[in-house]
Design a protein around this motif. Structure first.
Motif, mmCIF file in Angstrom:
data_model
loop_
_atom_site.group_PDB
_atom_site.id
_atom_site.type_symbol
_atom_site.label_atom_id
_atom_site.label_comp_id
_atom_site.label_asym_id
_atom_site.label_seq_id
_atom_site.Cartn_x
_atom_site.Cartn_y
_atom_site.Cartn_z
ATOM 1 N N ASP A 58 0.838 -1.200 0.000
ATOM 2 C CA ASP A 58 0.000 0.000 0.000
ATOM 3 C C ASP A 58 0.874 1.251 0.000
ATOM 4 O O ASP A 58 1.833 1.365 0.769
ATOM 5 N N GLY A 59 0.528 2.173 -0.867
ATOM 6 C CA GLY A 59 1.234 3.441 -0.905
ATOM 7 C C GLY A 59 2.602 3.402 -1.555
ATOM 8 O O GLY A 59 3.307 4.420 -1.559
ATOM 9 N N PHE A 60 2.978 2.270 -2.109
ATOM 10 C CA PHE A 60 4.303 2.155 -2.725
ATOM 11 C C PHE A 60 4.304 2.841 -4.084
ATOM 12 O O PHE A 60 3.597 2.433 -5.004
ATOM 13 N N VAL A 61 5.085 3.899 -4.215
ATOM 14 C CA VAL A 61 5.231 4.622 -5.475
ATOM 15 C C VAL A 61 6.694 4.520 -5.906
ATOM 16 O O VAL A 61 7.562 5.194 -5.346
ATOM 17 N N PRO A 62 6.999 3.669 -6.876
ATOM 18 C CA PRO A 62 8.399 3.481 -7.260
ATOM 19 C C PRO A 62 8.935 4.652 -8.066
ATOM 20 O O PRO A 62 8.197 5.304 -8.814
ATOM 21 N N ASP A 63 10.219 4.908 -7.907
ATOM 22 C CA ASP A 63 10.877 5.881 -8.773
ATOM 23 C C ASP A 63 11.014 5.325 -10.186
ATOM 24 O O ASP A 63 10.915 6.062 -11.171
ATOM 25 N N VAL A 64 11.269 4.012 -10.269
ATOM 26 C CA VAL A 64 11.442 3.348 -11.562
ATOM 27 C C VAL A 64 10.710 2.009 -11.542
ATOM 28 O O VAL A 64 10.838 1.252 -10.582
ATOM 29 N N VAL A 65 9.955 1.765 -12.597
ATOM 30 C CA VAL A 65 9.396 0.433 -12.833
ATOM 31 C C VAL A 65 10.240 -0.200 -13.933
ATOM 32 O O VAL A 65 10.235 0.266 -15.081
ATOM 33 N N VAL A 66 10.991 -1.228 -13.582
ATOM 34 C CA VAL A 66 11.847 -1.904 -14.551
ATOM 35 C C VAL A 66 11.083 -3.098 -15.113
ATOM 36 O O VAL A 66 10.748 -4.036 -14.379
ATOM 37 N N LEU A 67 10.814 -3.051 -16.398
ATOM 38 C CA LEU A 67 10.027 -4.090 -17.062
ATOM 39 C C LEU A 67 10.987 -5.105 -17.668
ATOM 40 O O LEU A 67 11.600 -4.864 -18.710
ATOM 41 N N ALA A 68 11.116 -6.252 -16.998
ATOM 42 C CA ALA A 68 12.116 -7.248 -17.377
ATOM 43 C C ALA A 68 11.488 -8.592 -17.717
ATOM 44 O O ALA A 68 12.147 -9.635 -17.588
ATOM 45 N N VAL A 69 10.224 -8.575 -18.139
ATOM 46 C CA VAL A 69 9.588 -9.820 -18.573
ATOM 47 C C VAL A 69 9.868 -10.028 -20.057
ATOM 48 O O VAL A 69 10.270 -9.110 -20.772
ATOM 49 N N ARG A 83 -1.636 2.157 -13.692
ATOM 50 C CA ARG A 83 -2.036 3.016 -12.573
ATOM 51 C C ARG A 83 -0.848 3.703 -11.908
ATOM 52 O O ARG A 83 -1.021 4.659 -11.143
ATOM 53 N N LEU A 84 0.363 3.233 -12.199
ATOM 54 C CA LEU A 84 1.558 3.854 -11.630
ATOM 55 C C LEU A 84 2.082 5.018 -12.463
ATOM 56 O O LEU A 84 3.022 5.700 -12.064
ATOM 57 N N THR A 85 1.473 5.227 -13.624
ATOM 58 C CA THR A 85 1.909 6.334 -14.482
ATOM 59 C C THR A 85 1.718 7.664 -13.771
ATOM 60 O O THR A 85 0.649 7.952 -13.237
ATOM 61 N N GLY A 86 2.774 8.462 -13.779
ATOM 62 C CA GLY A 86 2.725 9.768 -13.127
ATOM 63 C C GLY A 86 4.096 10.406 -13.150
ATOM 64 O O GLY A 86 5.091 9.771 -13.510
ATOM 65 N N PRO A 87 4.190 11.665 -12.767
ATOM 66 C CA PRO A 87 5.464 12.388 -12.862
ATOM 67 C C PRO A 87 6.571 11.824 -11.978
ATOM 68 O O PRO A 87 7.747 12.081 -12.222
ATOM 69 N N ALA A 88 6.198 11.060 -10.940
ATOM 70 C CA ALA A 88 7.212 10.552 -10.010
ATOM 71 C C ALA A 88 7.854 9.254 -10.475
ATOM 72 O O ALA A 88 8.843 8.805 -9.893
ATOM 73 N N THR A 89 7.306 8.642 -11.534
ATOM 74 C CA THR A 89 7.740 7.301 -11.930
ATOM 75 C C THR A 89 8.135 7.253 -13.397
ATOM 76 O O THR A 89 7.435 7.789 -14.250
ATOM 77 N N VAL A 90 9.269 6.586 -13.667
ATOM 78 C CA VAL A 90 9.681 6.332 -15.043
ATOM 79 C C VAL A 90 9.661 4.832 -15.277
ATOM 80 O O VAL A 90 10.018 4.047 -14.385
ATOM 81 N N PHE A 91 9.210 4.429 -16.449
ATOM 82 C CA PHE A 91 9.182 3.019 -16.834
ATOM 83 C C PHE A 91 10.422 2.722 -17.681
ATOM 84 O O PHE A 91 10.658 3.375 -18.701
#
Length: 268
Positions: A58-69, A83-91
């Motif tokens: 809950d409440g976890f907002v990552p700085d980076v989502v690393v897509l490694a699948v 849903r994690l898309t936003g200014p604080a997160t880069v994919f």
């Protein structure tokens, strides 16, 4: 600065990245999405695992989502992270053949996306990764992605995403070409009369040793080649074959072109 990371997939490349981050102290916290749990070798207080996107803390907002699948399962996995898309997160994607537009369509137009292409020597910290960012990636976000990718080797950036197909063909697929060279050298040694075990040993040591010499030297590869080549000697005789009009260069050019063409096809 340590970062909060979400690693989606912890296979060979994801696991290599995770190992590199932990060694470099790049992370404040890593949440790994891996249905089978963390690899047995991973035991670190900053790392935890969940089975899927719906189980994130809950409440976890990552700085980076690393897509490694793997690219072929990205379609089923990616929508859950929109849903994690936003200014604080880069994919940050390491999936081959998936262009930036693919992620923007599924994550939303506001998504900050970095597409990257690592290669398998990342497993020993000797990889090279090429990255390309969309316009929504900030300077600090790009620097953070570079630190993450740099934990497993060198990093280069390109502005033109269309070059990524050639990158994939050269450095992404390139380790396989080198391994094939070892196979071919060993087979040639056998054909010249050497025992198979010795031919294999000589081929492996020669290619890996030459690679290390190249890494440690500041001289161009052509200069190192010339240093081994005596006029009228044995190496010159071999190079006359390899450097002929129908020799190694046109063969590699065709091979890289075929791989780049296939990369474009896979990207749609």
């Amino acid at each position: 600065m340590a970062a909060k990371l979400l690693l989606v997939g912890c296979g060979k490349m994801g696991g290599a990245l995770l190992d590199g981050w932990l060694r470099a102290g790049t992370t404040e916290r890593v949440v790994v999405v891996e249905p089978g749990g963390l690899p047995a070798a991973v035991s670190h207080p900053a790392v935890s695992a969940v089975a899927g996107a719906d189980a994130l803390p809950d409440g976890f907002v990552p700085d980076v989502v690393v897509l490694a699948v793997k690219p072929q399962v990205m379609e089923s996995v990616l929508p859950a992270y929109a849903r994690l898309t936003g200014p604080a997160t880069v994919f940050l994607s390491i999936a081959a053949g998936r262009p930036i537009g693919y992620f923007e369509e599924r994550l939303g137009a506001a998504a900050a996306v970095v597409r990257s292409m690592p290669n398998t020597p990342a497993a020993i910290g000797r990889g090279i990764t090429v990255a390309c960012a969309n316009a929504r990636v900030g300077t600090e976000q790009a620097a953070l992605c570079e630190r993450l990718l740099g934990a497993v080797g060198d990093v280069a950036w390109i502005a033109d995403e269309a070059q990524m197909d050639a990158v994939t063909a050269l450095s992404g697929s390139g380790p396989a070409y080198v391994f094939l060279l070892v196979e071919a050298l060993a087979r040639a040694g056998e054909d010249a009369g050497l025992p198979a075990e010795l031919a294999q040993r000589l081929a492996r040591a020669t290619v890996s040793g030459a690679g290390e010499l190249l890494r440690q030297s500041t001289a161009p590869a052509a200069q190192l080649r010339e240093a081994v080549t005596s006029p009228g000697g044995t190496t010159r005789a071999a190079l006359d074959v390899l450097m002929a009009e129908d020799g190694l260069q046109p063969l590699l050019t065709r091979a890289v072109d075929a791989a780049a063409r296939r990369s474009r096809e896979l990207a749609g």
